[in-house]
Design a protein around this motif. Sequence first.
Motif, PDB file in Angstrom:
ATOM      1  N   ILE A 240      28.894  77.531  95.399  1.00  0.00           N
ATOM      2  CA  ILE A 240      27.999  77.304  94.252  1.00  0.00           C
ATOM      3  C   ILE A 240      28.848  77.159  92.989  1.00  0.00           C
ATOM      4  CG2 ILE A 240      26.423  78.577  92.723  1.00  0.00           C
ATOM      5  CD1 ILE A 240      25.124  79.742  95.222  1.00  0.00           C
ATOM      6  N   ASP A 241      28.388  76.293  92.076  1.00  0.00           N
ATOM      7  CA  ASP A 241      29.102  76.077  90.825  1.00  0.00           C
ATOM      8  C   ASP A 241      28.460  76.935  89.729  1.00  0.00           C
ATOM      9  OD1 ASP A 241      30.969  74.955  89.195  1.00  0.00           O
ATOM     10  OD2 ASP A 241      29.730  73.213  88.692  1.00  0.00           O
ATOM     11  N   LEU A 242      29.223  77.908  89.177  1.00  0.00           N
ATOM     12  CA  LEU A 242      28.702  78.755  88.098  1.00  0.00           C
ATOM     13  C   LEU A 242      29.698  78.765  86.947  1.00  0.00           C
ATOM     14  CD1 LEU A 242      27.596  82.129  89.802  1.00  0.00           C
ATOM     15  CD2 LEU A 242      26.111  80.286  88.997  1.00  0.00           C
ATOM     16  N   GLU A 243      29.192  78.692  85.722  1.00  0.00           N
ATOM     17  CA  GLU A 243      30.065  78.938  84.573  1.00  0.00           C
ATOM     18  C   GLU A 243      29.974  80.430  84.238  1.00  0.00           C
ATOM     19  OE1 GLU A 243      30.805  77.419  79.974  1.00  0.00           O
ATOM     20  OE2 GLU A 243      28.780  77.365  80.796  1.00  0.00           O
ATOM     21  N   LEU A 244      31.096  81.121  84.184  1.00  0.00           N
ATOM     22  CA  LEU A 244      31.100  82.568  83.935  1.00  0.00           C
ATOM     23  C   LEU A 244      31.716  82.840  82.569  1.00  0.00           C
ATOM     24  CD1 LEU A 244      32.276  83.752  87.472  1.00  0.00           C
ATOM     25  CD2 LEU A 244      29.929  83.478  86.624  1.00  0.00           C
ATOM     26  N   VAL A 245      30.987  83.569  81.718  1.00  0.00           N
ATOM     27  CA  VAL A 245      31.459  83.829  80.356  1.00  0.00           C
ATOM     28  C   VAL A 245      31.377  85.322  80.079  1.00  0.00           C
ATOM     29  CG1 VAL A 245      31.055  83.373  77.906  1.00  0.00           C
ATOM     30  CG2 VAL A 245      30.647  81.560  79.587  1.00  0.00           C
ATOM     31  N   GLN A 246      32.491  85.903  79.650  1.00  0.00           N
ATOM     32  CA  GLN A 246      32.482  87.316  79.291  1.00  0.00           C
ATOM     33  C   GLN A 246      32.148  87.439  77.806  1.00  0.00           C
ATOM     34  OE1 GLN A 246      36.083  89.409  80.275  1.00  0.00           O
ATOM     35  NE2 GLN A 246      35.151  91.421  79.946  1.00  0.00           N
ATOM     36  N   GLY A 247      31.110  88.192  77.483  1.00  0.00           N
ATOM     37  CA  GLY A 247      30.709  88.347  76.093  1.00  0.00           C
ATOM     38  C   GLY A 247      29.500  89.233  75.973  1.00  0.00           C
ATOM     39  N   SER A 248      29.098  89.471  74.724  1.00  0.00           N
ATOM     40  CA  SER A 248      27.986  90.386  74.460  1.00  0.00           C
ATOM     41  C   SER A 248      26.717  89.626  74.068  1.00  0.00           C
ATOM     42  CB  SER A 248      28.365  91.359  73.341  1.00  0.00           C
ATOM     43  OG  SER A 248      27.328  92.296  73.154  1.00  0.00           O
ATOM     44  N   ILE A 249      25.581  90.198  74.441  1.00  0.00           N
ATOM     45  CA  ILE A 249      24.284  89.557  74.206  1.00  0.00           C
ATOM     46  C   ILE A 249      23.972  89.353  72.723  1.00  0.00           C
ATOM     47  CG2 ILE A 249      23.231  90.305  76.371  1.00  0.00           C
ATOM     48  CD1 ILE A 249      21.956  92.655  74.880  1.00  0.00           C
ATOM     49  N   ASP A 250      24.670  90.072  71.849  1.00  0.00           N
ATOM     50  CA  ASP A 250      24.366  89.945  70.422  1.00  0.00           C
ATOM     51  C   ASP A 250      25.364  89.048  69.691  1.00  0.00           C
ATOM     52  OD1 ASP A 250      26.462  91.697  70.692  1.00  0.00           O
ATOM     53  OD2 ASP A 250      25.519  93.349  69.600  1.00  0.00           O
ATOM     54  N   GLN A 251      26.171  88.319  70.467  1.00  0.00           N
ATOM     55  CA  GLN A 251      27.172  87.439  69.838  1.00  0.00           C
ATOM     56  C   GLN A 251      27.398  86.253  70.763  1.00  0.00           C
ATOM     57  OE1 GLN A 251      29.347  85.493  68.643  1.00  0.00           O
ATOM     58  NE2 GLN A 251      31.274  86.602  68.707  1.00  0.00           N
ATOM     59  N   LEU A 252      26.620  85.176  70.530  1.00  0.00           N
ATOM     60  CA  LEU A 252      26.649  84.028  71.439  1.00  0.00           C
ATOM     61  C   LEU A 252      27.282  82.805  70.774  1.00  0.00           C
ATOM     62  CD1 LEU A 252      23.047  84.371  72.998  1.00  0.00           C
ATOM     63  CD2 LEU A 252      25.186  85.353  73.831  1.00  0.00           C
ATOM     64  N   ASP A 253      28.200  83.054  69.831  1.00  0.00           N
ATOM     65  CA  ASP A 253      28.785  81.942  69.070  1.00  0.00           C
ATOM     66  C   ASP A 253      29.573  80.966  69.938  1.00  0.00           C
ATOM     67  OD1 ASP A 253      27.703  83.121  66.916  1.00  0.00           O
ATOM     68  OD2 ASP A 253      29.586  83.730  65.955  1.00  0.00           O
ATOM     69  N   MET A 254      29.934  81.374  71.148  1.00  0.00           N
ATOM     70  CA  MET A 254      30.696  80.474  72.037  1.00  0.00           C
ATOM     71  C   MET A 254      29.832  79.332  72.566  1.00  0.00           C
ATOM     72  SD  MET A 254      29.460  83.282  73.415  1.00  0.00           S
ATOM     73  CE  MET A 254      30.312  84.707  74.012  1.00  0.00           C
ATOM     74  N   PHE A 255      28.503  79.430  72.392  1.00  0.00           N
ATOM     75  CA  PHE A 255      27.594  78.386  72.869  1.00  0.00           C
ATOM     76  C   PHE A 255      27.052  77.582  71.692  1.00  0.00           C
ATOM     77  CE2 PHE A 255      26.852  81.974  75.955  1.00  0.00           C
ATOM     78  CZ  PHE A 255      27.583  81.433  76.987  1.00  0.00           C
ATOM     79  N   GLY A 256      26.936  76.283  71.876  1.00  0.00           N
ATOM     80  CA  GLY A 256      26.392  75.424  70.832  1.00  0.00           C
ATOM     81  C   GLY A 256      24.891  75.640  70.687  1.00  0.00           C
ATOM     82  N   PRO A 257      24.315  75.151  69.562  1.00  0.00           N
ATOM     83  CA  PRO A 257      22.876  75.316  69.353  1.00  0.00           C
ATOM     84  C   PRO A 257      22.060  74.556  70.398  1.00  0.00           C
ATOM     85  CG  PRO A 257      23.859  73.969  67.621  1.00  0.00           C
ATOM     86  CD  PRO A 257      24.987  74.469  68.450  1.00  0.00           C
ATOM     87  N   ALA A 258      20.912  75.101  70.754  1.00  0.00           N
ATOM     88  CA  ALA A 258      19.963  74.465  71.682  1.00  0.00           C
ATOM     89  C   ALA A 258      20.612  74.104  73.019  1.00  0.00           C
ATOM     90  CB  ALA A 258      19.337  73.232  71.023  1.00  0.00           C
ATOM     91  N   ARG A 259      21.571  74.880  73.446  1.00  0.00           N
ATOM     92  CA  ARG A 259      22.351  74.562  74.651  1.00  0.00           C
ATOM     93  C   ARG A 259      21.526  74.766  75.941  1.00  0.00           C
ATOM     94  NH1 ARG A 259      27.614  76.190  76.896  1.00  0.00           N
ATOM     95  NH2 ARG A 259      27.348  75.734  79.109  1.00  0.00           N
TER      96      ARG A 259
END
Length: 205
Positions: free
Chosen positions: A41-60
């Motif tokens: 299965i293809d998964l993108e895995l990102v380590q981070g906190s639920i209150d700081q999602l700046d690594m994702f662009g808007p409306a992603r």
Amino acid sequence: MAAGGGKHGPLYAAAGARVTVLDLSAAMLELDRQVARERGIDLELVQGSIDQLDMFGPARFDLVVHPVSTCYVADVEPVFRSVARVTRAGGVYVSQHKSPTSLQASLEPNAAGRYELMHELARREPLPPAPPSRLREAGTQEFIHSLTALLGGICGAGFAIEDVHEPEHADPAAAVGSFGHRAALLPPYLRILARRQGAATVLVP
Ligand SMILES: C[S@@+](CC[C@H](N)C(=O)[O-])C[C@H]1O[C@@H](n2cnc3c(N)ncnc32)[C@H](O)[C@@H]1O
């Protein structure tokens, strides 16, 4: 979001979604990596906190699935603001939270087999440590969030709530003091279905 552990991500991916799993814990993400490898299965895995999602662009994202974890942050406002930013207009946000009343109450029953309200709803500091159980995880700090903070917070961030559900964990036959017994008096969780408001959801008469 906070969905590491090798369960949620692979399930949605197997159903055909392109999935990103965010979790604070590298160990939880490692479980997703293992399941993804085993199942192809293809998964993108990102380590981070639920209150700081700046690594994702808007409306992603079209859909944000968020298992129980708001109890681990002191303030939920940045969580809902961040989810609103990364969810496209018309997209869906499904979240589950520990119920404030359940967190306010004693974990063990009194002599009458009832649970007592111990903690103020407005309590700002984390709950006192408790032995690990289905209600409280080991090694975590847990905070109470009121319905105003949870339901009002989701609405205030730009979502419309479409459904609210208390998942059924009550067991009428359960022994006094067990998880099923306590759940019959104090539903432990709250599940919320919300839709991101915006231009894409405006209905033309
Ligand atoms: C109760 S579990 C829910 C997900 C769980 N894997 C499941 O199967 O339902 C809580 C998860 O939240 C993660 N977590 C806790 N605090 C977090 C935070 N601030 N940001 C992101 N993830 C967090 C933990 O690492 C854990 O994987």
